[in-house]
Design an enzyme around this catalytic site. Sequence first.
Site, PDB file in Angstrom:
ATOM      1  N   GLY A 289       8.176   6.837  36.599  1.00  0.00           N
ATOM      2  CA  GLY A 289       8.053   6.082  38.900  1.00  0.00           C
ATOM      3  C   GLY A 289       7.117   5.453  38.708  1.00  0.00           C
ATOM      4  O   GLY A 289       7.049   4.456  38.861  1.00  0.00           O
ATOM      5  N   THR A 290       6.197   5.594  37.652  1.00  0.00           N
ATOM      6  CA  THR A 290       5.178   4.167  37.847  1.00  0.00           C
ATOM      7  C   THR A 290       5.554   3.111  37.128  1.00  0.00           C
ATOM      8  O   THR A 290       5.278   2.122  37.623  1.00  0.00           O
ATOM      9  CB  THR A 290       3.831   5.179  36.933  1.00  0.00           C
ATOM     10  OG1 THR A 290       3.396   5.968  37.268  1.00  0.00           O
ATOM     11  CG2 THR A 290       2.704   3.475  36.751  1.00  0.00           C
TER      12      THR A 290
ATOM     13  N   ASN B  39       5.372  11.112  49.698  1.00  0.00           N
ATOM     14  CA  ASN B  39       4.379  11.975  48.317  1.00  0.00           C
ATOM     15  C   ASN B  39       3.480  13.566  49.425  1.00  0.00           C
ATOM     16  O   ASN B  39       3.773  14.503  48.259  1.00  0.00           O
ATOM     17  CB  ASN B  39       4.142  11.842  47.066  1.00  0.00           C
ATOM     18  CG  ASN B  39       2.819  10.438  47.279  1.00  0.00           C
ATOM     19  OD1 ASN B  39       3.399   9.901  48.005  1.00  0.00           O
ATOM     20  ND2 ASN B  39       2.150  10.507  46.423  1.00  0.00           N
TER      21      ASN B  39
ATOM     22  N   CYS C 168     -10.316  13.358  43.346  1.00  0.00           N
ATOM     23  CA  CYS C 168     -11.933  13.033  42.777  1.00  0.00           C
ATOM     24  C   CYS C 168     -11.982  11.795  41.265  1.00  0.00           C
ATOM     25  O   CYS C 168     -11.287  11.782  40.672  1.00  0.00           O
ATOM     26  CB  CYS C 168     -11.994  13.887  41.770  1.00  0.00           C
ATOM     27  SG  CYS C 168     -14.270  14.496  41.129  1.00  0.00           S
TER      28      CYS C 168
ATOM     29  N   GLN D  91       9.636  10.368  45.553  1.00  0.00           N
ATOM     30  CA  GLN D  91      10.491  11.879  45.854  1.00  0.00           C
ATOM     31  C   GLN D  91      11.621  12.642  46.805  1.00  0.00           C
ATOM     32  O   GLN D  91      11.482  13.328  47.487  1.00  0.00           O
ATOM     33  CB  GLN D  91       8.738  12.159  47.119  1.00  0.00           C
ATOM     34  CG  GLN D  91       7.733  12.177  46.603  1.00  0.00           C
ATOM     35  CD  GLN D  91       7.159  13.070  45.661  1.00  0.00           C
ATOM     36  OE1 GLN D  91       7.879  14.123  45.984  1.00  0.00           O
ATOM     37  NE2 GLN D  91       6.159  13.477  45.039  1.00  0.00           N
TER      38      GLN D  91
ATOM     39  N   SER E 139      11.479   8.922  39.995  1.00  0.00           N
ATOM     40  CA  SER E 139      10.734   9.616  38.674  1.00  0.00           C
ATOM     41  C   SER E 139      11.707  10.452  37.477  1.00  0.00           C
ATOM     42  O   SER E 139      11.773  11.950  38.977  1.00  0.00           O
ATOM     43  CB  SER E 139       9.340   9.695  39.141  1.00  0.00           C
ATOM     44  OG  SER E 139       8.330  11.068  37.582  1.00  0.00           O
TER      45      SER E 139
ATOM     46  N   THR F 182      12.682   0.589  22.523  1.00  0.00           N
ATOM     47  CA  THR F 182      14.054   1.797  21.876  1.00  0.00           C
ATOM     48  C   THR F 182      14.401   2.926  23.074  1.00  0.00           C
ATOM     49  O   THR F 182      13.690   3.210  23.621  1.00  0.00           O
ATOM     50  CB  THR F 182      13.808   2.391  21.380  1.00  0.00           C
ATOM     51  OG1 THR F 182      13.364   1.247  19.378  1.00  0.00           O
ATOM     52  CG2 THR F 182      15.028   3.451  20.080  1.00  0.00           C
TER      53      THR F 182
HETATM   54  C1  PLP Z   1       6.154   8.661  45.230  1.00  0.00           C
HETATM   55  C2  PLP Z   1       5.789   8.238  44.278  1.00  0.00           C
HETATM   56  N1  PLP Z   1       5.348   7.282  43.511  1.00  0.00           N
HETATM   57  C3  PLP Z   1       5.694   7.222  42.085  1.00  0.00           C
HETATM   58  C4  PLP Z   1       4.954   8.354  41.562  1.00  0.00           C
HETATM   59  C5  PLP Z   1       5.096   8.100  39.872  1.00  0.00           C
HETATM   60  O1  PLP Z   1       5.960   8.512  39.178  1.00  0.00           O
HETATM   61  P1  PLP Z   1       5.598   8.852  37.584  1.00  0.00           P
HETATM   62  O2  PLP Z   1       5.094   9.763  37.571  1.00  0.00           O
HETATM   63  O3  PLP Z   1       6.618   9.178  36.696  1.00  0.00           O
HETATM   64  O4  PLP Z   1       4.664   7.582  36.890  1.00  0.00           O
HETATM   65  C6  PLP Z   1       5.291   9.361  42.186  1.00  0.00           C
HETATM   66  C7  PLP Z   1       4.076  11.005  41.071  1.00  0.00           C
HETATM   67  O5  PLP Z   1       3.192  11.660  41.827  1.00  0.00           O
HETATM   68  C8  PLP Z   1       5.358   9.561  43.312  1.00  0.00           C
HETATM   69  O6  PLP Z   1       5.157  11.177  44.377  1.00  0.00           O
END
Ligand code: PLP
Length: 400
Positions: free
Chosen positions: A74-75, A154, A329, A182, A202, A240
């Site tokens: 997702g990132t 999230n 933290c 989410q 994600s 790839t």
């Molecule tokens: C709303 C949201 N966006 C992005 C991410 C990031 O996803 P990933 O862990 O697959 O990089 C998360 C994961 O915690 C998320 O909850």
Amino acid sequence: MTERSVYLDYAATTPADQRVVDAMLPYLTEHYGNANSMYRLGRDASRALEDARERVARAIGAARPDEVIFTSCGTESDNTAIIGLATAAGRTSGHIIVSAFEHHAVLEPAWRLGKQGFEVTELPPRPDGTVHPDDLAAALRDDTVLVSVMHGNNEIGTVQPIAELATLAHERGALLHTDAAQTLGKIDFDVAALGVDAASFSGHKIYAPKGTGALYLKGGTRMTPYLIGGGQESKRRSGTQNVAGAVAFATALELMDAERPAEGPRLAALRDRLVDGLLGRIEYAQLNAADAPVRLPHIANFVIPGVEGEAMLLHLDAAGIAVSTGSACSSGSLKPSHVLLSIGCPVEFAHGSLRVSLGRYTTEADVDYLLETLVPVVDRLRQMNPLYEKMVAGLAGAAD
Ligand SMILES: Cc1ncc(COP(=O)(O)O)c(C=O)c1O
């Protein structure tokens, strides 16, 4: 030490579903070819990849399979969308709007762009955890190029009115990206109905393995690729392809969609049992964004005044329960959650937040075990907190 193990952190990650693992394994062992190779092993892999793309495109309501780009998480999808859309066609400046309670996978690239010539507006959600269309309308400008508002938050689980926000963005000539990490599979998700230009997903939030993800990019939308190299994914994401991961993602999403009619109401009922049980048994506890018009069935976030989230988490961990707290933290300093602060939660209460997120294997007994365990933990922590009486007196006063 206890033997019992209760996982209540499905918003952080999910276990891979065995059916998903079974579907992907042959692409790690038997059909292991590089999807870009021309010989049979490669063609087999390519066929599986394109089949997975079609299945994902169908599930999210995309007009064409090539609107789906497979990524590693997702990132990566968020970073690619924010940086790639803002800087499309060589653009080096312009106005970007992100909601203030986005995941850091959206905030960080926006902040970086802010240091590189773009102007960034962080749009605060209202106390009910929703980005209000009127607030977006007021923030949009003629030079706004991109708006990014997450579909479901999230931490607090509130769902945003994306279709309305997309219409407003489009009226001012801006693109709309939504982070749907989410919500995909958890509630209805259809790119056409929402009217978005880009959406991030994600895999490990939907019972596919970690290291899988996807980005929806509406046909004809210009985007500067973030990963460059061999030109895979129609030159939009080099590297790839993870064929097994793509098969896993497609399978996981289809299972989510097939099971949602029964699973959605089941999770919502468990969430309500949790909310009623916790608010009924822990004095002064509050559900964050309690007035949200739409909330996800699997996430509930509480403030429990007079306790530190980390202390609560460690005591629950000792009883075999995995939950999350809003505060992270980082480098020795305890920072309260930016999400809770954005909806007006006072700093001292944000430190006592508890996020519980439910999933496919959660039972009523799990929820009840959490409640039974949490009540004495909170009592003990409050007794040890010299400021508790003062905090509560303030609360009682505020209630009058
Ligand atoms: C709303 C949201 N966006 C992005 C991410 C990031 O996803 P990933 O862990 O697959 O990089 C998360 C994961 O915690 C998320 O909850």
